[in-house]
Design a protein around this motif. Sequence first.
Motif, PDB file in Angstrom:
ATOM      1  N   ASP A   1       0.803  -1.216   0.000  1.00  9.34           N
ATOM      2  CA  ASP A   1       0.000   0.000   0.000  1.00  9.34           C
ATOM      3  C   ASP A   1       0.840   1.274   0.000  1.00  9.34           C
ATOM      4  OD1 ASP A   1      -2.345  -1.384  -0.078  1.00  9.34           O
ATOM      5  OD2 ASP A   1      -2.738  -1.270   2.086  1.00  9.34           O
ATOM      6  N   LEU A   2       2.128   1.146   0.334  1.00 12.42           N
ATOM      7  CA  LEU A   2       2.993   2.330   0.341  1.00 12.42           C
ATOM      8  C   LEU A   2       3.133   2.892  -1.071  1.00 12.42           C
ATOM      9  CD1 LEU A   2       5.929   1.135   2.654  1.00 12.42           C
ATOM     10  CD2 LEU A   2       4.107   2.727   3.269  1.00 12.42           C
ATOM     11  N   SER A   3       3.208   4.197  -1.183  1.00 17.08           N
ATOM     12  CA  SER A   3       3.519   4.798  -2.479  1.00 17.08           C
ATOM     13  C   SER A   3       4.968   4.498  -2.822  1.00 17.08           C
ATOM     14  CB  SER A   3       3.305   6.312  -2.434  1.00 17.08           C
ATOM     15  OG  SER A   3       4.340   6.926  -1.673  1.00 17.08           O
ATOM     16  N   PRO A   4       5.354   4.574  -4.091  1.00 21.27           N
ATOM     17  CA  PRO A   4       6.756   4.307  -4.446  1.00 21.27           C
ATOM     18  C   PRO A   4       7.745   5.168  -3.661  1.00 21.27           C
ATOM     19  CG  PRO A   4       5.410   4.385  -6.423  1.00 21.27           C
ATOM     20  CD  PRO A   4       4.512   4.796  -5.293  1.00 21.27           C
ATOM     21  N   LEU A   5       7.435   6.439  -3.486  1.00 21.63           N
ATOM     22  CA  LEU A   5       8.362   7.313  -2.771  1.00 21.63           C
ATOM     23  C   LEU A   5       8.412   6.984  -1.287  1.00 21.63           C
ATOM     24  CD1 LEU A   5       7.777  10.774  -4.505  1.00 21.63           C
ATOM     25  CD2 LEU A   5       9.807   9.320  -4.624  1.00 21.63           C
ATOM     26  N   GLU A   6       7.289   6.568  -0.715  1.00 19.17           N
ATOM     27  CA  GLU A   6       7.295   6.168   0.700  1.00 19.17           C
ATOM     28  C   GLU A   6       8.150   4.923   0.897  1.00 19.17           C
ATOM     29  OE1 GLU A   6       2.918   7.683   2.328  1.00 19.17           O
ATOM     30  OE2 GLU A   6       3.079   5.787   1.224  1.00 19.17           O
ATOM     31  N   LEU A   7       7.996   3.947   0.012  1.00 14.40           N
ATOM     32  CA  LEU A   7       8.787   2.722   0.117  1.00 14.40           C
ATOM     33  C   LEU A   7      10.269   3.011  -0.090  1.00 14.40           C
ATOM     34  CD1 LEU A   7       9.068  -0.321   0.419  1.00 14.40           C
ATOM     35  CD2 LEU A   7       8.481  -0.568  -2.000  1.00 14.40           C
ATOM     36  N   LEU A   8      10.585   3.818  -1.079  1.00 22.21           N
ATOM     37  CA  LEU A   8      11.982   4.135  -1.378  1.00 22.21           C
ATOM     38  C   LEU A   8      12.617   4.904  -0.220  1.00 22.21           C
ATOM     39  CD1 LEU A   8      14.016   3.710  -3.649  1.00 22.21           C
ATOM     40  CD2 LEU A   8      13.301   5.890  -4.626  1.00 22.21           C
ATOM     41  N   THR A   9      11.864   5.816   0.392  1.00 22.01           N
ATOM     42  CA  THR A   9      12.384   6.593   1.515  1.00 22.01           C
ATOM     43  C   THR A   9      12.646   5.690   2.719  1.00 22.01           C
ATOM     44  OG1 THR A   9      11.214   8.575   0.762  1.00 22.01           O
ATOM     45  CG2 THR A   9      11.923   8.524   3.056  1.00 22.01           C
ATOM     46  N   ALA A  10      11.705   4.766   3.013  1.00 21.04           N
ATOM     47  CA  ALA A  10      11.893   3.842   4.126  1.00 21.04           C
ATOM     48  C   ALA A  10      13.093   2.936   3.885  1.00 21.04           C
ATOM     49  CB  ALA A  10      10.635   3.013   4.327  1.00 21.04           C
ATOM     50  N   PHE A  11      13.235   2.457   2.653  1.00 23.54           N
ATOM     51  CA  PHE A  11      14.370   1.612   2.273  1.00 23.54           C
ATOM     52  C   PHE A  11      15.684   2.358   2.470  1.00 23.54           C
ATOM     53  CE2 PHE A  11      17.289   0.973  -1.368  1.00 23.54           C
ATOM     54  CZ  PHE A  11      17.743  -0.304  -1.095  1.00 23.54           C
ATOM     55  N   MET A  12      15.739   3.606   2.021  1.00 19.56           N
ATOM     56  CA  MET A  12      16.966   4.392   2.109  1.00 19.56           C
ATOM     57  C   MET A  12      17.309   4.711   3.564  1.00 19.56           C
ATOM     58  SD  MET A  12      17.992   7.770  -0.088  1.00 19.56           S
ATOM     59  CE  MET A  12      16.701   8.800   0.598  1.00 19.56           C
ATOM     60  N   THR A  13      16.293   5.054   4.366  1.00 16.23           N
ATOM     61  CA  THR A  13      16.525   5.347   5.783  1.00 16.23           C
ATOM     62  C   THR A  13      17.089   4.126   6.501  1.00 16.23           C
ATOM     63  OG1 THR A  13      14.676   6.918   5.760  1.00 16.23           O
ATOM     64  CG2 THR A  13      15.445   6.155   7.914  1.00 16.23           C
ATOM     65  N   HIS A  14      16.506   2.963   6.217  1.00 15.30           N
ATOM     66  CA  HIS A  14      16.981   1.720   6.819  1.00 15.30           C
ATOM     67  C   HIS A  14      18.408   1.414   6.386  1.00 15.30           C
ATOM     68  CE1 HIS A  14      17.307  -2.787   6.870  1.00 15.30           C
ATOM     69  NE2 HIS A  14      16.884  -2.581   8.091  1.00 15.30           N
ATOM     70  N   ALA A  15      18.698   1.599   5.111  1.00 17.20           N
ATOM     71  CA  ALA A  15      20.043   1.308   4.588  1.00 17.20           C
ATOM     72  C   ALA A  15      21.094   2.200   5.238  1.00 17.20           C
ATOM     73  CB  ALA A  15      20.059   1.477   3.072  1.00 17.20           C
ATOM     74  N   LEU A  16      20.793   3.476   5.390  1.00 22.17           N
ATOM     75  CA  LEU A  16      21.753   4.405   5.997  1.00 22.17           C
ATOM     76  C   LEU A  16      21.992   4.069   7.463  1.00 22.17           C
ATOM     77  CD1 LEU A  16      20.538   7.774   4.422  1.00 22.17           C
ATOM     78  CD2 LEU A  16      22.655   6.557   3.908  1.00 22.17           C
ATOM     79  N   GLU A  17      20.944   3.634   8.133  1.00 30.76           N
ATOM     80  CA  GLU A  17      21.063   3.308   9.553  1.00 30.76           C
ATOM     81  C   GLU A  17      21.873   2.043   9.777  1.00 30.76           C
ATOM     82  OE1 GLU A  17      17.812   1.678  12.536  1.00 30.76           O
ATOM     83  OE2 GLU A  17      17.534   3.838  12.235  1.00 30.76           O
TER      84      GLU A  17
END
Length: 521
Positions: free
Chosen positions: A199-215
Motif C-alpha cells: 500500500d505504500l507509495s513508491p516514494l514512501e517505500l523508497l524513503t523507508a528503504f533508504m533510511t533503513h540502509a543508511l542506519e
Amino acid sequence: MDATAEKVGCPSVVSIESFKKLDDVLDIEDCLTLTITTPNITGRYPVLVYIHGEYLYEGSNSEAPPDYLLEKDIVLVAPQYRLGPFGFLSTKTGEIPGNAGVLDIYLALQFVKHFIKYFGGDESHVTVAGQVGGAAITHLLTISPMVQKGLFHQVIYHSGSALMPIFLEENPRKLAQDIAEMADCNLKTVRDLNECLMDLSPLELLTAFMTHALEKSDLGVGHTGGIQFTIGGPSGVLPYHPYELMLHANNSYPAMGGCPKNVGSRVLNEIVENDFEGMIPDDDYVAYDYINHVIRQVVGTDKTMLLTSFVTHDFFNRKLLENGTFDTLIPRLIDVGGTLMHKLPVLLALNMNNKHVPHSTFLYSFDYMGEYNRYRDLDEDTNMQSAFKAGVSLTDENIYLFPYPDHVTKLSPPDKTVAKRMVDLWTSFVTNGNPLSDFRAGYWPPMTSLYGPYMKIDDTLTVSGNYFKEFSATLTDEENGQSLLRESYYLRKNLANKRRRLNNNNLKNLTFESLKKSTLP
C-alpha cells in the motif's frame, strides 16, 4: 508508440530527488523497458544483452550506450529491471516472493528470443553480460532451474557472480519488516506486513528503504534489506544456495569473466567515506579492527573467525598485525576487499563452468591504468582528499566498452587504442566464442585448471598462469614501487598534527602565564 525516446530508469536511491518532481506527472514504476541498437534490421547478427550493474539498488540501461560496440556487427540489447525494494524486497510469500528484478531480466530474454529477429538479431546466438549486480543476475540465470536451455548461449561476468555474499539472503522477512517499520507500518502478522508494503507509495517505500540502509550500512552484509536475491521461497528463481545449484546445474555456457586489478579500492573508499566519515580512525582501530571491518562489509560478520584467520595468515604479517596503521595496511585491505567481494566469486563461477564446458571458459585481469576511473568520485582530480589512489578500480574495463558516464567519453589516444582492443576482444567472443584481437598475434587461451591460464589486459596482452597471484596484486605493486598510498594526504595530515600540537603547547604556556599573573603576589 514512439519507441525512440529515452525512457526513465527504475526508481532508485540515486534518482529519488528527480522522482519527487516527476511523481505527480508520470508513473515512476513504469520503467521495464529495453533498448535495442542494431546495424541493420534486415540482418542476422549475434546479440549481446547487457545487464547494467551497481549493487541491485541503482543504475539504468543508460550505462550501456552503443557507440563503441556497434562499430562491429552485433545487436546490443540493454534491459532495465526493478531495483532495491521494488525488485528484491521479500517476505517469502506469494504476495512478495522476492527476486522480481531477476524475473524482469528473464522476461526480457524471452522477448529477445521471440522478437530479436525483427531487429536484425540472431535468436540462436545470444550472449548475456553484466557488471557486478548485473553479472550476479547473469550467473544466476545460468544455474536457476526455472531457466530453460536455449534462451541464451554465452555469458560474460564483469566483477561479479551469484556467489557474492552481499547479494544473498535466506531470511529476508525480518529485513522487510524493519523497512516497513521505518514507514510506520503497524505490524502484527505477515499479512499486515505484505499489505502495508504494497500500500505504500513508491516514494514512501523508497524513503523507508533508504533510511533503513543508511542506519544499518556500517553493520555490513546481512543487515540491509531489499538488495539481495532471496534463497528459497515461492519465486522459484533460487531454490537453494547458488553454490549448491552450481554443483548440480546442467546448463553451463561458454563464459568469460574477470576483474580490474585493484577492484577492492572501491569498497575501501566507501568504508572510509561512509563508515569512517572521511576520518581515519587510527586512534580507535588496531589492525584486527580494520581487517574485521572490511570482512564485515564484503562477506558479513565472521562469527567463527575462520575467514579472519585465513585472511590474516595469507595477507598480513605479525609486525603489521601488532603495529599496523591504516596507511601501512592500505594495499592489503584493498586486496582483501577485492578478493573476497569480487575476484574469488568470479573465479569460483568460472571454475565450475570450466568443469562442464572445457576449452570455452576465459578469465582475465584488467590492469590498464588509463586517464579516468569509471566512478567519478575515484578519479585523481576529484579524490585528492583520499588517503589512497583508486588504481585500476571497479569496472574500469567498462570505460573502454561504453562511453559512460560523461566524464569518460573523451578518450586520450592511448585510451582509444585500449578501447579498440577491448571492443575487438569482447565482440569476438560474442560472435564466435573466442576472444581474439587484431592487435595481437596468437590467442587468449581458455582455462585448463582452477587458477588459469588467464589474460592480463594492459598496454599489451600477456598470458599468465596463476590467477591466485591476482589476490595480492595491489601489495605486489607496492613492493615493486607502484604504491597507491597518497603521500600528499599524509604530508598534510602530519603537518596538521604538528600545528595542532604546537597550538596546544602555546595554549598551555599561555594558560600557565595567565595563572601566574592572577595568583602570585
